[in-house]
Structure formats: structure tokens, C-alpha cells
Scaffold this active site. Structure first.
Site, short mmCIF file in Angstrom:
data_model
loop_
_atom_site.label_atom_id
_atom_site.label_comp_id
_atom_site.label_asym_id
_atom_site.label_seq_id
_atom_site.Cartn_x
_atom_site.Cartn_y
_atom_site.Cartn_z
N CYS A 33 38.71 45.31 40.19
CA CYS A 33 38.41 45.85 38.86
C CYS A 33 38.89 44.90 37.75
O CYS A 33 40.09 44.74 37.54
CB CYS A 33 39.08 47.22 38.74
SG CYS A 33 39.12 47.89 37.07
N CYS A 36 40.98 46.47 34.97
CA CYS A 36 42.31 46.80 35.50
C CYS A 36 43.23 45.58 35.40
O CYS A 36 44.39 45.68 35.02
CB CYS A 36 42.25 47.25 36.95
SG CYS A 36 41.28 48.73 37.23
#
Length: 108
Positions: A33, A36
Site C-alpha cells: 500500500c 500506507c
């Protein structure tokens, strides 16, 4: 990475988060991600800033599918602030450091 950040999983989530005496900021993330990875350093900084006031934990959703399912985590990054074993606030998506600090401050 901050020494203040704890990595938790399905097995120790209840003990580390739900039974915590202090508020807990949970960062639901995954290695693939991008957003993230973008907020990761900011979450680490928050852990240092709020040391003693807020416990900061990260939960990898790929390795621990049970807890994200239980809390209906649909997109990542998702940050949840737990107080007294309950979700007190939720932030979905990558935001700036100031917004993250506001998110935590509001919940305290």
C-alpha cells in the site's frame, strides 16, 4: 521506525488494544500500500510525540485478516483510535501530519 510503535496481530489484538489502560491508535496497513508507506513515518512521529499518552500499534492486514474484518476495514490506510476497548474515532486514507495530530488530539 519508532521504538514506541508496537506490531500486533489477530492473536494479541485484544490484550494490546482492547484491554489497554491508555488510548490506542491502530494503523491498519499492508506492505503493498503506497499511501500506507507515505503516512508510516508520520505515524512513527506521532508515537514519539504522544509517548505515555497514546499507545501506537500497527496491524498488517495481509497477515492478520480477522481483526480488520471484525472492524469492517475496507480501505487502507485506516487509523482507528480505541478508548476503553471501543472504537472512538476512525480516519480512512492518507492525511497530513497536522491532520493526524488533530485526529489524535480530538479523541483525547
Amino acid at each position: 521506525m519508532s521504538d514506541q510503535v508496537l506490531h500486533v496481530g489477530d492473536a494479541d489484538f485484544e490484550a494490546q488494544v482492547l484491554q489497554s489502560d491508555t488510548p490506542v491508535l491502530v494503523d491498519f496497513w499492508a506492505e503493498w500500500c503506497g499511501p500506507c508507506k507515505m503516512i508510516g513515518p508520520m505515524v512513527d512521529e506521532l508515537a514519539d510525540t504522544y509517548a505515555g499518552k497514546v499507545k501506537v500499534v500497527k496491524l498488517n492486514i495481509d497477515h492478520n485478516p480477522q481483526v480488520p474484518r471484525q472492524y469492517a476495514v475496507r480501505g487502507i490506510p485506516t487509523l482507528m483510535l480505541f478508548k476503553d476497548g471501543k472504537v472512538h474515532a476512525t480516519q480512512v486514507g492518507a492525511v497530513g501530519k497536522a491532520q493526524l495530530a488533530q485526529f489524535v488530539d480530538k479523541a483525547l
